[in-house]
Design a protein around this motif. Structure first.
Motif, PDB file in Angstrom:
ATOM      1  N   LYS A   4      41.297  44.499  37.957  1.00 22.83           N
ATOM      2  CA  LYS A   4      42.253  44.948  38.962  1.00 22.83           C
ATOM      3  C   LYS A   4      42.121  44.070  40.193  1.00 22.83           C
ATOM      4  O   LYS A   4      41.010  43.757  40.630  1.00 22.83           O
ATOM      5  CB  LYS A   4      41.976  46.402  39.378  1.00 22.83           C
ATOM      6  N   LEU A   6      43.547  43.943  44.200  1.00 20.97           N
ATOM      7  CA  LEU A   6      44.209  44.655  45.284  1.00 20.97           C
ATOM      8  C   LEU A   6      44.583  43.653  46.375  1.00 20.97           C
ATOM      9  O   LEU A   6      43.737  42.872  46.810  1.00 20.97           O
ATOM     10  CB  LEU A   6      43.289  45.739  45.863  1.00 20.97           C
ATOM     11  N   GLU A  26      48.543  38.988  35.359  1.00 21.33           N
ATOM     12  CA  GLU A  26      49.035  40.289  34.909  1.00 21.33           C
ATOM     13  C   GLU A  26      49.660  40.152  33.514  1.00 21.33           C
ATOM     14  O   GLU A  26      49.356  40.919  32.606  1.00 21.33           O
ATOM     15  CB  GLU A  26      50.064  40.797  35.924  1.00 21.33           C
ATOM     16  N   VAL A  31      45.790  41.960  33.754  1.00 18.61           N
ATOM     17  CA  VAL A  31      45.235  42.328  35.056  1.00 18.61           C
ATOM     18  C   VAL A  31      46.228  43.235  35.782  1.00 18.61           C
ATOM     19  O   VAL A  31      47.437  42.998  35.771  1.00 18.61           O
ATOM     20  CB  VAL A  31      44.950  41.059  35.894  1.00 18.61           C
ATOM     21  N   THR A  32      45.733  44.281  36.407  1.00 16.84           N
ATOM     22  CA  THR A  32      46.547  45.197  37.189  1.00 16.84           C
ATOM     23  C   THR A  32      46.558  44.724  38.637  1.00 16.84           C
ATOM     24  O   THR A  32      45.498  44.441  39.195  1.00 16.84           O
ATOM     25  CB  THR A  32      45.982  46.631  37.121  1.00 16.84           C
ATOM     26  N   ILE A  33      47.746  44.654  39.236  1.00 15.66           N
ATOM     27  CA  ILE A  33      47.863  44.250  40.632  1.00 15.66           C
ATOM     28  C   ILE A  33      48.330  45.443  41.451  1.00 15.66           C
ATOM     29  O   ILE A  33      49.355  46.052  41.158  1.00 15.66           O
ATOM     30  CB  ILE A  33      48.826  43.060  40.794  1.00 15.66           C
ATOM     31  N   LEU A  34      47.538  45.765  42.465  1.00  8.32           N
ATOM     32  CA  LEU A  34      47.823  46.878  43.369  1.00  8.32           C
ATOM     33  C   LEU A  34      48.075  46.311  44.763  1.00  8.32           C
ATOM     34  O   LEU A  34      47.565  45.239  45.095  1.00  8.32           O
ATOM     35  CB  LEU A  34      46.622  47.824  43.430  1.00  8.32           C
ATOM     36  N   GLU A  49      40.531  53.196  43.144  1.00  6.61           N
ATOM     37  CA  GLU A  49      40.842  52.327  42.008  1.00  6.61           C
ATOM     38  C   GLU A  49      39.721  51.355  41.630  1.00  6.61           C
ATOM     39  O   GLU A  49      39.738  50.793  40.542  1.00  6.61           O
ATOM     40  CB  GLU A  49      42.122  51.530  42.284  1.00  6.61           C
ATOM     41  N   PRO A  51      38.962  48.136  42.586  1.00  8.34           N
ATOM     42  CA  PRO A  51      39.445  46.820  42.148  1.00  8.34           C
ATOM     43  C   PRO A  51      38.296  45.816  42.063  1.00  8.34           C
ATOM     44  O   PRO A  51      37.301  45.924  42.775  1.00  8.34           O
ATOM     45  CB  PRO A  51      40.442  46.428  43.235  1.00  8.34           C
ATOM     46  N   ASP A  52      38.466  44.846  41.179  1.00  9.69           N
ATOM     47  CA  ASP A  52      37.457  43.801  41.007  1.00  9.69           C
ATOM     48  C   ASP A  52      37.564  42.739  42.088  1.00  9.69           C
ATOM     49  O   ASP A  52      36.561  42.125  42.471  1.00  9.69           O
ATOM     50  CB  ASP A  52      37.635  43.152  39.628  1.00  9.69           C
TER      51      ASP A  52
END
Length: 129
Positions: A4, A6, A26, A31-34, A49, A51-52
């Motif tokens: 993740k 952020l 993504e 990969v999740t993008i917040l 969350e 995030p990494d």
């Protein structure tokens, strides 16, 4: 291993540019993008969350990037799990030194090179090209 990311910046155009820069991660790696628009919202997302990687502006409403970085580093539940990259218009050496002393992994200035942002995200997520 998907992760993740952020993006915390009060400027919508910067958030959108960073999202576009990172969208390959993504699409290709899951990969999740917040995103968050201020320091308080960013800190809440970090806590919730985990995030990494966090791309964090310094000059923002509610909490500055420095404050967010300090709060993350001071929180025993959050220590060790976050790679904070300060991404800011503040380009003075004193600002860079302060950010790194607060625990940021990297300090980048705006305007930024999208390729450098992408390479930084890949490196911190452990994704090879």
């Amino acid at each position: 291993m998907p992760g993740k990311i952020l993006i915390v910046d009060d400027e919508i155009h910067i958030r959108m540019l960073l999202e576009q820069t990172l969208e390959d991660l993504e699409e290709e790696h899951g990969v999740t993008i917040l995103t968050a628009s201020n320091g308080e919202e960013g800190l809440d997302l970090i806590r919730r969350e985990r995030p990494d990687v966090v791309f964090l502006d310094i000059m923002m409403p509610k909490f500055s990037g420095y404050e967010v970085c300090r709060k993350v580093m001071d929180d025993p539940a959050l220590q060790g799990g976050h790679n904070i990259v300060l991404l800011t218009a503040k380009g003075q050496e004193v600002d860079r030194r302060q950010g790194l002393e607060l625990g940021a992994k990297k300090y980048m200035t705006k305007p930024f090179d999208p390729d450098e942002v992408l390479d930084t995200a890949r490196e911190l997520l452990g994704i090879n090209r």
